[in-house]
Design an enzyme around this catalytic site. Structure first.
Site, PDB file in Angstrom:
ATOM      1  N   GLU A 180       0.832  -1.217   0.000  1.00  0.00           N
ATOM      2  CA  GLU A 180       0.000   0.000   0.000  1.00  0.00           C
ATOM      3  C   GLU A 180       0.859   1.258   0.000  1.00  0.00           C
ATOM      4  OE1 GLU A 180      -4.077  -1.599   2.064  1.00  0.00           O
ATOM      5  OE2 GLU A 180      -2.729  -0.502   3.350  1.00  0.00           O
ATOM      6  N   GLU A 372      -5.633  -8.082  -1.322  1.00  0.00           N
ATOM      7  CA  GLU A 372      -6.303  -7.946  -0.017  1.00  0.00           C
ATOM      8  C   GLU A 372      -7.758  -7.588  -0.253  1.00  0.00           C
ATOM      9  OE1 GLU A 372      -4.723  -5.431   3.095  1.00  0.00           O
ATOM     10  OE2 GLU A 372      -2.665  -5.859   2.490  1.00  0.00           O
TER      11      GLU A 372
HETATM   12  C1  BG6 Z   1      -4.370  -3.022   4.895  1.00  0.00           C
HETATM   13  C2  BG6 Z   1      -3.035  -3.536   5.334  1.00  0.00           C
HETATM   14  O1  BG6 Z   1      -4.357  -1.649   5.054  1.00  0.00           O
HETATM   15  O2  BG6 Z   1      -5.510  -3.396   5.588  1.00  0.00           O
HETATM   16  C3  BG6 Z   1      -3.070  -4.710   6.288  1.00  0.00           C
HETATM   17  O3  BG6 Z   1      -2.223  -3.839   4.236  1.00  0.00           O
HETATM   18  C4  BG6 Z   1      -4.221  -4.535   7.233  1.00  0.00           C
HETATM   19  O4  BG6 Z   1      -1.825  -4.800   6.927  1.00  0.00           O
HETATM   20  C5  BG6 Z   1      -5.512  -4.530   6.428  1.00  0.00           C
HETATM   21  O5  BG6 Z   1      -4.272  -5.480   8.253  1.00  0.00           O
HETATM   22  C6  BG6 Z   1      -6.764  -4.473   7.265  1.00  0.00           C
HETATM   23  O6  BG6 Z   1      -6.687  -3.421   8.161  1.00  0.00           O
HETATM   24  P1  BG6 Z   1      -6.910  -3.624   9.718  1.00  0.00           P
HETATM   25  O7  BG6 Z   1      -6.613  -2.317  10.304  1.00  0.00           O
HETATM   26  O8  BG6 Z   1      -8.325  -4.039   9.854  1.00  0.00           O
HETATM   27  O9  BG6 Z   1      -5.964  -4.681  10.138  1.00  0.00           O
END
Ligand code: BG6
Length: 477
Positions: A180, A372
């Site tokens: 990111e 993701e």
């Molecule tokens: C993304 C990141 O921003 O979102 C991850 O690459 C992160 O590392 C994921 O865990 C989900 O966000 P969160 O804050 O719910 O863990």
């Protein structure tokens, strides 16, 4: 008469589609001081991005143990294999390989750990997808060099990449340079290891740091091609489409400006030069970057594919009275009155995924990889027929709806390499450092207060995903 072939664009996920799951070292491994590992920024972020970092490691930091993947990787990878994973995205902890970040020689024990992880993946026929740097700059580089604001980090990162490519190049085909990368605008410490608090950080220093990361990413791409001609290198972008809050053209322009802030990173990674709207931003704000001729040459080494995270969309408006700030993945935005939100306030928008995929594909004409996507939710462990599980229909619905939209985008002609759900096994949240914000198909018995046995249990979504993979998406509804 000529006829048009409808075979060129598959209507569904292509053959060989890479189904799998994604994680990051600091959120799963634990063993924060084992195997010669040095400290990273995560070791001083016990509360995630919500509070200022601590001086040193503190025991309330759940990431010190996380889900102890360091000692459970065989069991966890076996569970991924049981779901039929074709690919597993994980990151390498930079501070396991170079404990301080600026050493000449790497830490063999750290390298050997990832050898073992790769052995296990190979045994199960799972393709690795490696993030080189996922929110864990070695702490020493932050304290001594001011993180990515310092040009020297380019060289340290390149040395780190060389070690990884030479060691794992025969076994790893897919690489992501920075997780990111655009999030540095919103979270300079987390994403860029920049110790100056965000409110005091000048745009000049921020964009100089961004420039260093972009050059480092391009250099890694060039190096990868030299060392591993078969490899594919991707950038990784936090995707969050920005809709105008109303049809008022001023809102449309405000949304366009907000999109530009994110597009810039993909534009530079895919086109090899700074886009005009960013140069204008520099001019309007008196930002003068140090960009050498060598930097310009480096940037021309563009990526093979574009990977991104997608959780939600946001709105933007030009009307200061309506500029409310909603919760979100690192960056929030003006909430969309038409959408529901998760328990953490992230607005759920499956169609936004189709929008972003079409946008990126049309803009860059590079294959995409969704690395993701997922729903962070509170799960309740229950016992059914003597077996502990979680009935996570809400997660199944979220993933199903997003995958249906990804399939729509594929039918639109978008080239998609694969899909890895975020946190395929429960892990520590990045933003809030909680265990209770769970994303996984696999429940891990660990709580926010650090208690728990670390036992793993299959959730209902585990079997659902297994079937999705086995049918290449045909069971999606
Ligand atoms: C993304 C990141 O921003 O979102 C991850 O690459 C992160 O590392 C994921 O865990 C989900 O966000 P969160 O804050 O719910 O863990």
């Amino acid at each position: 008469m000529t006829t048009t072939s409808h075979q060129t664009f598959p209507a569904t996920f292509p053959e060989g589609f890479l189904w799998g799951g994604a994680t990051a070292a600091n959120q799963i491994e634990g063993a924060y001081a084992e195997g010669g590992k040095g400290l990273s920024i995560q070791d001083v972020m016990p509360k995630g991005i919500m509070e200022l970092p601590t001086e040193g490691p503190t025991e309330d930091n759940l990431k010190q143990v996380a889900i102890d993947f360091y000692h459970h990787y065989e069991q966890d990878i076996a569970l991924f294999a049981e779901m039929g994973f074709k690919v597993f995205r994980f990151s390498i902890a930079w501070s396991r390989i170079f404990p301080c970040g600026d050493e000449e020689t790497p830490n063999e024990e750290g390298l050997a750990f990832y050898d073992r992880v790769l052995d296990e993946l190979e045994r199960h026929g799972i393709e690795p997808l490696v993030t080189i740097s996922h929110y864990e700059t070695p702490l020493h580089l932050v304290r001594t060099y001011d993180g990515w604001t310092n040009r020297e980090l380019i060289g340290f990162y390149e040395r780190y990449c060389r070690v990884l490519f030479e060691r794992y190049g025969e076994r790893v085909k897919y690489w992501l340079t920075f997780n990111e990368i655009n999030s540095v605008i919103h979270a300079p410490f987390l994403s860029g290891g920049i110790p100056t608090p965000k409110e005091q950080l000048s745009q000049q220093d921020l964009y100089q740091a961004i420039h260093h990361e972009l050059v480092a990413s391009a250099r890694a791409t060039r190096l990868a091609r030299q060392i591993m001609p078969e490899a594919k290198v991707g950038c990784m972008i936090l995707a969050m489409p920005v809709y105008p809050l109303t049809p008022d053209p001023s809102d449309v322009v405000a949304a366009m400006d907000a999109e530009h802030a994110n597009y810039a990173f993909g534009d530079i990674h895919c086109r090899g030069q700074y886009p005009g709207y960013l140069l204008r931003h520099f001019r309007d704000n008196g930002i003068e970057l140090e960009i050498t001729d060598q930097d310009r040459e480096d940037l021309t080494h563009t990526v093979d594919f574009v990977s991104f995270s997608y959780y939600m969309s946001i709105c933007e408006t030009a009307d200061p009275a309506k500029k409310a700030q909603g919760a979100g993945n690192i960056m929030g935005g003006v909430p969309n009155p038409t959408l529901e939100a998760s328990e953490w306030g992230w607005q759920i928008d499956p169609q936004g995924l189709r929008v972003v995929m079409n946008d990126y594909w049309e803009r860059w004409q590079k294959p995409l990889f969704i690395v993701e996507n997922g729903l962070g939710a509170v799960d309740e462990l229950v016992e059914a027929d003597g077996v502990k599980t979680v009935v996570d229909d809400y997660r199944i619905a979220y993933l199903n709806d997003h995958l249906v939209q990804a399939r729509e985008a594929v039918a639109d002609g978008v080239q998609l390499l694969g899909y890895t759900t975020w946190g395929c096994i429960d892990l520590v949240s990045a933003s809030t450092a909680q265990m209770s914000k769970r994303y996984g198909f696999i429940y891990v018995d660990r709580n926010d207060d650090g208690t728990g046995t670390l036992a793993r249990y299959r959730k209902k979504s585990f079997d659902w995903y297994r079937q999705v993979i086995a049918t290449n998406g045909a069971t999606l509804q």
